[in-house]
Write a protein that holds these residues in place. Structure first.
Motif, PDB file in Angstrom:
ATOM      1  N   VAL A  77       0.860  -1.178   0.000  1.00 46.20           N
ATOM      2  CA  VAL A  77       0.000   0.000   0.000  1.00 46.20           C
ATOM      3  C   VAL A  77       0.897   1.229   0.000  1.00 46.20           C
ATOM      4  O   VAL A  77       1.740   1.385   0.878  1.00 46.20           O
ATOM      5  CB  VAL A  77      -0.921   0.050   1.244  1.00 46.20           C
ATOM      6  CG1 VAL A  77      -1.776   1.307   1.231  1.00 46.20           C
ATOM      7  CG2 VAL A  77      -1.801  -1.195   1.318  1.00 46.20           C
ATOM      8  N   ASN A  78       0.718   2.075  -1.012  1.00 49.45           N
ATOM      9  CA  ASN A  78       1.459   3.336  -1.071  1.00 49.45           C
ATOM     10  C   ASN A  78       0.466   4.475  -0.904  1.00 49.45           C
ATOM     11  O   ASN A  78      -0.504   4.573  -1.648  1.00 49.45           O
ATOM     12  CB  ASN A  78       2.208   3.471  -2.397  1.00 49.45           C
ATOM     13  CG  ASN A  78       2.919   4.806  -2.502  1.00 49.45           C
ATOM     14  OD1 ASN A  78       2.451   5.719  -3.175  1.00 49.45           O
ATOM     15  ND2 ASN A  78       4.042   4.924  -1.829  1.00 49.45           N
ATOM     16  N   PHE A  79       0.697   5.312   0.107  1.00 52.48           N
ATOM     17  CA  PHE A  79      -0.132   6.496   0.336  1.00 52.48           C
ATOM     18  C   PHE A  79       0.531   7.669  -0.385  1.00 52.48           C
ATOM     19  O   PHE A  79       1.716   7.943  -0.179  1.00 52.48           O
ATOM     20  CB  PHE A  79      -0.230   6.798   1.835  1.00 52.48           C
ATOM     21  CG  PHE A  79      -0.887   5.695   2.626  1.00 52.48           C
ATOM     22  CD1 PHE A  79      -2.264   5.533   2.612  1.00 52.48           C
ATOM     23  CD2 PHE A  79      -0.130   4.825   3.385  1.00 52.48           C
ATOM     24  CE1 PHE A  79      -2.872   4.517   3.341  1.00 52.48           C
ATOM     25  CE2 PHE A  79      -0.724   3.814   4.129  1.00 52.48           C
ATOM     26  CZ  PHE A  79      -2.100   3.661   4.101  1.00 52.48           C
ATOM     27  N   TRP A  80      -0.244   8.380  -1.207  1.00 57.04           N
ATOM     28  CA  TRP A  80       0.321   9.433  -2.041  1.00 57.04           C
ATOM     29  C   TRP A  80      -0.715  10.509  -2.343  1.00 57.04           C
ATOM     30  O   TRP A  80      -1.905  10.345  -2.080  1.00 57.04           O
ATOM     31  CB  TRP A  80       0.843   8.834  -3.347  1.00 57.04           C
ATOM     32  CG  TRP A  80      -0.264   8.339  -4.245  1.00 57.04           C
ATOM     33  CD1 TRP A  80      -0.954   7.179  -4.119  1.00 57.04           C
ATOM     34  CD2 TRP A  80      -0.834   9.019  -5.369  1.00 57.04           C
ATOM     35  NE1 TRP A  80      -1.918   7.073  -5.100  1.00 57.04           N
ATOM     36  CE2 TRP A  80      -1.862   8.204  -5.883  1.00 57.04           C
ATOM     37  CE3 TRP A  80      -0.566  10.234  -5.987  1.00 57.04           C
ATOM     38  CZ2 TRP A  80      -2.620   8.560  -6.996  1.00 57.04           C
ATOM     39  CZ3 TRP A  80      -1.334  10.596  -7.096  1.00 57.04           C
ATOM     40  CH2 TRP A  80      -2.337   9.746  -7.589  1.00 57.04           C
ATOM     41  N   ALA A  81      -0.242  11.601  -2.933  1.00 56.18           N
ATOM     42  CA  ALA A  81      -1.107  12.669  -3.449  1.00 56.18           C
ATOM     43  C   ALA A  81      -0.400  13.298  -4.648  1.00 56.18           C
ATOM     44  O   ALA A  81       0.832  13.320  -4.711  1.00 56.18           O
ATOM     45  CB  ALA A  81      -1.385  13.718  -2.378  1.00 56.18           C
ATOM     46  N   SER A  82      -1.168  13.831  -5.572  1.00 56.28           N
ATOM     47  CA  SER A  82      -0.583  14.392  -6.799  1.00 56.28           C
ATOM     48  C   SER A  82       0.167  15.696  -6.552  1.00 56.28           C
ATOM     49  O   SER A  82       0.989  16.094  -7.367  1.00 56.28           O
ATOM     50  CB  SER A  82      -1.675  14.602  -7.854  1.00 56.28           C
ATOM     51  OG  SER A  82      -2.627  15.555  -7.412  1.00 56.28           O
ATOM     52  N   TRP A  83      -0.074  16.361  -5.442  1.00 58.14           N
ATOM     53  CA  TRP A  83       0.621  17.611  -5.117  1.00 58.14           C
ATOM     54  C   TRP A  83       1.942  17.365  -4.392  1.00 58.14           C
ATOM     55  O   TRP A  83       2.687  18.300  -4.113  1.00 58.14           O
ATOM     56  CB  TRP A  83      -0.259  18.524  -4.260  1.00 58.14           C
ATOM     57  CG  TRP A  83      -0.844  17.856  -3.042  1.00 58.14           C
ATOM     58  CD1 TRP A  83      -2.114  17.346  -2.918  1.00 58.14           C
ATOM     59  CD2 TRP A  83      -0.200  17.600  -1.796  1.00 58.14           C
ATOM     60  NE1 TRP A  83      -2.282  16.790  -1.673  1.00 58.14           N
ATOM     61  CE2 TRP A  83      -1.124  16.944  -0.960  1.00 58.14           C
ATOM     62  CE3 TRP A  83       1.075  17.863  -1.292  1.00 58.14           C
ATOM     63  CZ2 TRP A  83      -0.813  16.536   0.340  1.00 58.14           C
ATOM     64  CZ3 TRP A  83       1.378  17.459   0.008  1.00 58.14           C
ATOM     65  CH2 TRP A  83       0.433  16.813   0.803  1.00 58.14           C
ATOM     66  N   CYS A  84       2.271  16.118  -4.103  1.00 64.01           N
ATOM     67  CA  CYS A  84       3.434  15.744  -3.289  1.00 64.01           C
ATOM     68  C   CYS A  84       4.634  15.417  -4.183  1.00 64.01           C
ATOM     69  O   CYS A  84       4.644  14.365  -4.829  1.00 64.01           O
ATOM     70  CB  CYS A  84       3.039  14.550  -2.416  1.00 64.01           C
ATOM     71  SG  CYS A  84       4.391  13.688  -1.630  1.00 64.01           S
ATOM     72  N   PRO A  85       5.677  16.286  -4.241  1.00 66.44           N
ATOM     73  CA  PRO A  85       6.835  16.006  -5.094  1.00 66.44           C
ATOM     74  C   PRO A  85       7.531  14.669  -4.810  1.00 66.44           C
ATOM     75  O   PRO A  85       7.842  13.947  -5.766  1.00 66.44           O
ATOM     76  CB  PRO A  85       7.772  17.198  -4.840  1.00 66.44           C
ATOM     77  CG  PRO A  85       6.842  18.311  -4.444  1.00 66.44           C
ATOM     78  CD  PRO A  85       5.748  17.638  -3.642  1.00 66.44           C
ATOM     79  N   PRO A  86       7.784  14.277  -3.539  1.00 62.66           N
ATOM     80  CA  PRO A  86       8.409  12.959  -3.331  1.00 62.66           C
ATOM     81  C   PRO A  86       7.522  11.811  -3.817  1.00 62.66           C
ATOM     82  O   PRO A  86       8.036  10.791  -4.297  1.00 62.66           O
ATOM     83  CB  PRO A  86       8.613  12.887  -1.813  1.00 62.66           C
ATOM     84  CG  PRO A  86       8.619  14.303  -1.347  1.00 62.66           C
ATOM     85  CD  PRO A  86       7.697  15.025  -2.274  1.00 62.66           C
ATOM     86  N   CYS A  87       6.209  11.972  -3.697  1.00 63.16           N
ATOM     87  CA  CYS A  87       5.285  10.941  -4.209  1.00 63.16           C
ATOM     88  C   CYS A  87       5.456  10.788  -5.712  1.00 63.16           C
ATOM     89  O   CYS A  87       5.501   9.668  -6.233  1.00 63.16           O
ATOM     90  CB  CYS A  87       3.833  11.308  -3.889  1.00 63.16           C
ATOM     91  SG  CYS A  87       3.444  11.474  -2.145  1.00 63.16           S
TER      92      CYS A  87
END
Length: 188
Positions: A77-87
């Motif tokens: 499971v990877n938690f992410w968001a499109s505004w997150c540069p490391p993501c």
């Protein structure tokens, strides 16, 4: 003489307060540490703990529970968001892993932290489409996963074995080697 009694009373009261604070601190600390907070299980000697269940939504708004995979597949499971540069930086590793491990033994869930303000389902889908990523994206519309895993930073990746045990919890950007190493741990 009155002054001496006064100092004795104040000293006794202070001592009682210190003892009460110490017992209160010990009590609260032990309760805090025994709750379902997630710990990093990278140490081989750590005891395995069950992954905490959550409910997210697929692209068609169908409910998907983490426990749906228990006994069937290992899960990343990877938690992410499109505004997150490391993501964004680690996305190619997950796309490569999705292509490489696309079989019955492993499910990679890309759980988007969809808060409805900074991140919407539409912005996440648009990002995936623009970048050409074809992964299993889930949307945490109720923030159930974020709350259950006490997310305070993203990206974050958790590795769960086929029996539903949390094997490794990685906070921060993940590289290809760590991703592959932990995938191999949970599928073997």
């Amino acid at each position: 003489m009155k002054n001496n009694k006064r100092y004795i009373y104040i000293s006794v009261i202070m001592l009682v307060l210190l003892v009460a604070v110490k017992f209160g601190y010990d009590y609260l600390s032990s309760n805090y540490n025994s709750n379902q907070a997630i710990t990093n299980l990278s140490d081989e000697n750590s005891s395995i703990q069950p992954a905490i269940d959550f409910t997210v939504y697929d692209k068609n708004n169908n409910k998907v529970k983490l426990s749906d995979y228990k006994g069937k597949k290992a899960v990343v499971v990877n938690f992410w968001a499109s505004w997150c540069p490391p993501c964004k930086d680690e996305m190619p590793h997950f796309q490569e892993a999705t292509n490489k491990y696309n079989n019955e033994d492993l499910e990679i869930l890309m759980v988007n932290i969809t808060d409805g303000m900074r991140e919407t389902k539409e912005s996440a889908e648009e990002f995936m489409k623009e970048e050409g990523y074809d992964m299993n994206v889930m949307f945490d519309l109720d923030l159930d996963a974020a709350n259950n895993y006490q997310l305070n930073a993203i990206p974050r990746t958790i590795f769960i074995d086929k029996e539903g045990n949390l094997v490794y919890d990685h906070v921060g950007i993940i590289n290809k080697e760590i991703l592959d190493e932990n995938i191999n741990k949970i599928i073997n």
